[in-house]
Design an enzyme around this catalytic site. Structure first.
Site, mmCIF file in Angstrom:
data_model
loop_
_atom_site.group_PDB
_atom_site.id
_atom_site.type_symbol
_atom_site.label_atom_id
_atom_site.label_comp_id
_atom_site.label_asym_id
_atom_site.label_seq_id
_atom_site.Cartn_x
_atom_site.Cartn_y
_atom_site.Cartn_z
ATOM 1 N N HIS A 138 0.807 -1.224 0.000
ATOM 2 C CA HIS A 138 0.000 0.000 0.000
ATOM 3 C C HIS A 138 0.843 1.280 0.000
ATOM 4 O O HIS A 138 0.539 2.243 0.705
ATOM 5 C CB HIS A 138 -0.948 0.005 1.196
ATOM 6 C CG HIS A 138 -2.020 -1.048 1.149
ATOM 7 N ND1 HIS A 138 -2.529 -1.569 -0.014
ATOM 8 C CD2 HIS A 138 -2.701 -1.684 2.154
ATOM 9 C CE1 HIS A 138 -3.464 -2.468 0.263
ATOM 10 N NE2 HIS A 138 -3.588 -2.564 1.573
ATOM 11 N N HIS A 211 -9.516 2.311 0.652
ATOM 12 C CA HIS A 211 -9.484 1.181 1.579
ATOM 13 C C HIS A 211 -10.612 1.257 2.614
ATOM 14 O O HIS A 211 -10.393 0.979 3.800
ATOM 15 C CB HIS A 211 -8.118 1.122 2.249
ATOM 16 C CG HIS A 211 -7.666 -0.257 2.605
ATOM 17 N ND1 HIS A 211 -8.300 -1.025 3.553
ATOM 18 C CD2 HIS A 211 -6.651 -1.012 2.125
ATOM 19 C CE1 HIS A 211 -7.664 -2.188 3.647
ATOM 20 N NE2 HIS A 211 -6.669 -2.218 2.798
ATOM 21 N N GLU A 342 -11.535 -3.467 -2.768
ATOM 22 C CA GLU A 342 -10.604 -2.446 -3.266
ATOM 23 C C GLU A 342 -10.411 -2.629 -4.762
ATOM 24 O O GLU A 342 -9.805 -3.610 -5.196
ATOM 25 C CB GLU A 342 -9.257 -2.590 -2.561
ATOM 26 C CG GLU A 342 -9.338 -2.494 -1.056
ATOM 27 C CD GLU A 342 -8.200 -3.275 -0.393
ATOM 28 O OE1 GLU A 342 -7.030 -2.901 -0.570
ATOM 29 O OE2 GLU A 342 -8.491 -4.271 0.296
HETATM 30 C C1 BGC Z 1 -4.531 -6.397 1.940
HETATM 31 C C2 BGC Z 1 -4.359 -7.184 3.211
HETATM 32 C C3 BGC Z 1 -3.936 -6.229 4.296
HETATM 33 C C4 BGC Z 1 -4.985 -5.166 4.435
HETATM 34 C C5 BGC Z 1 -4.696 -4.151 5.496
HETATM 35 C C6 BGC Z 1 -5.558 -5.341 2.172
HETATM 36 O O1 BGC Z 1 -5.704 -4.570 1.031
HETATM 37 O O2 BGC Z 1 -4.902 -7.211 0.868
HETATM 38 O O3 BGC Z 1 -3.425 -8.212 3.038
HETATM 39 O O4 BGC Z 1 -3.763 -6.896 5.495
HETATM 40 O O5 BGC Z 1 -5.119 -4.502 3.218
HETATM 41 O O6 BGC Z 1 -3.404 -3.776 5.495
#
Ligand code: BGC
Length: 378
Positions: A138, A211, A342
């Site tokens: 991310h 998110h 997402e």
């Molecule tokens: C990911 C997860 C992660 C979460 C929060 C999601 O987009 O796919 O693996 O734990 O975000 O960080």
């Protein structure tokens, strides 16, 4: 109630609103005016930040802070006209300043993981910040979820908030100065439209998303196991133990990943070690906006539609939620009490030549669009 104060503030501050019109007929309850308002919301990274309240004329309200571009609430009615936020969030900036799992935030430069934080473009090798074991997740240590965006409220026919951010060359290891804008618009159909735009002066990977964690009951005291999910995806991208895509595109038919017809999330989750945390390969990928997901909660009667131009969607069933954060409603956000959908390009695409490219070149414009639309019914 905190909501009452948000709503009252929104009504009082709403730009273009006919706030307190004493001459209006008393028996006619005032129709909510579409608009956007702003309130000071404390400080982050040593700078003041604000909370913006977007309201449509049906009375649906979304609040967004320019810290991380976080959607802090999305207030929607249930089948009994009772209002609650369908996204997990907090009433103050403080929880968002702690290490949190990206609640409601804009994600960038790259949504999801880049294996070992390494990739190359042409003959140039790049090393990114790693923040998820050996991998980059991310956008890195300080992704777009932790920066302050320049905010410009727009009141045209619909309330919009345009957020801008310049991600400098070398930030988190990425090449090129990337100018990004994310415009949130609340539609009259109760859709939160997100338009993502970017330009760069060097070739760089870009994969932007939001998110938000949804629980359509409006309270995280319930898990999302009874939510019915339907995804327009015939395939998904399997992952290795570090949650890095293997490069395979696997058909969902005959597996617990098959959501082509509505299925309750809890019905097969035990067959998926760790829970769902997978990128789905969406059907009909031609870059046009189409409906890709439908989520419904039989108890509240609320539903969520996801529309996007993107080729993928990460279905994450809140597998790492651990009760550390307390939602608006005063309830801890425990394991599987919220889920994310997402919209995105596929994880680790910079290292997977077989996946659609995520490299933005100078002179080209990145544009994607996603809508989270809520309603009541099936
Ligand atoms: C990911 C997860 C992660 C979460 C929060 C999601 O987009 O796919 O693996 O734990 O975000 O960080």
């Amino acid at each position: 109630m905190k909501w009452m104060s948000i709503l009252a503030t929104a009504a009082a501050l709403s730009m273009g609103s006919a706030a307190c019109n004493n001459e209006s007929k008393e028996e006619q309850p005032a129709k909510p005016q579409a608009g956007i308002s702003k309130q000071a919301w404390g400080t982050a990274n040593g700078q003041p930040v604000d909370l913006y309240t977007l309201r449509n004329s049906k009375g649906t309200v979304v609040t967004i802070t320019n810290y991380g571009g976080i959607v802090t609430s999305f207030l929607a009615k249930d089948k009994n006209d009772s209002v609650a936020s369908v996204v997990v969030g907090f009433d103050s900036i403080e929880p968002y300043l702690q290490s949190h799992p990206y609640f409601g935030a804009i994600i960038g430069r790259y949504g999801n993981r880049i294996g070992a934080g390494k990739f190359s473009i042409g003959d140039k090798n790049y090393t990114l910040a790693t923040n998820n074991g050996a991998n980059h997740l991310h956008g890195g240590v300080v992704g777009f979820d932790k920066v302050i965006w320049t905010a410009a409220p727009i009141v045209d026919t619909l309330p919009s908030l345009k957020l801008s951010y310049l991600s400098k060359d070398g930030e988190e290891g990425y090449p090129g100065n990337l100018q990004v804008t994310v415009t949130y618009t609340l539609t009259e159909e109760d859709g939160l439209k997100m338009q993502y735009e970017a330009t760069t002066d060097q070739a760089t990977p870009v994969n932007l998303t939001n998110h938000s964690y949804f629980n359509l009951t409006g309270d995280t005291k319930e898990t999302i196991f009874n939510h019915q999910l339907q995804l327009n995806a015939d395939a998904y991208t399997p992952v290795d133990n570090g949650l890095i895509t293997t490069g395979e595109i696997r058909q969902v038919a005959g597996t617990p990943f098959d959501f082509r017809s509505p299925m309750s999330i809890g019905s097969r989750i035990d067959s998926v070690p760790g829970g769902y945390d997978h990128n789905y390969v969406l059907n009909n990928t031609d870059g046009s906006l189409r409906k890709v997901a439908h989520l419904a909660d039989p108890v509240s009667g609320r539903f969520l539609e996801v529309w996007t131009t993107e080729p993928g969607i990460q279905f994450y069933s809140g597998n790492f939620l651990d009760g550390k954060f307390i939602n608006h409603t005063g309830t801890a956000v425990q394991l599987h009490t919220a889920l994310c959908l997402e919209t995105q390009h596929f994880p680790d695409s910079p290292n997977k030549k077989e996946f659609p490219s995520t490299i933005l070149e100078p002179g080209k414009k990145y544009y994607t669009e996603t809508i989270y639309k809520v309603g009541v019914g099936k």
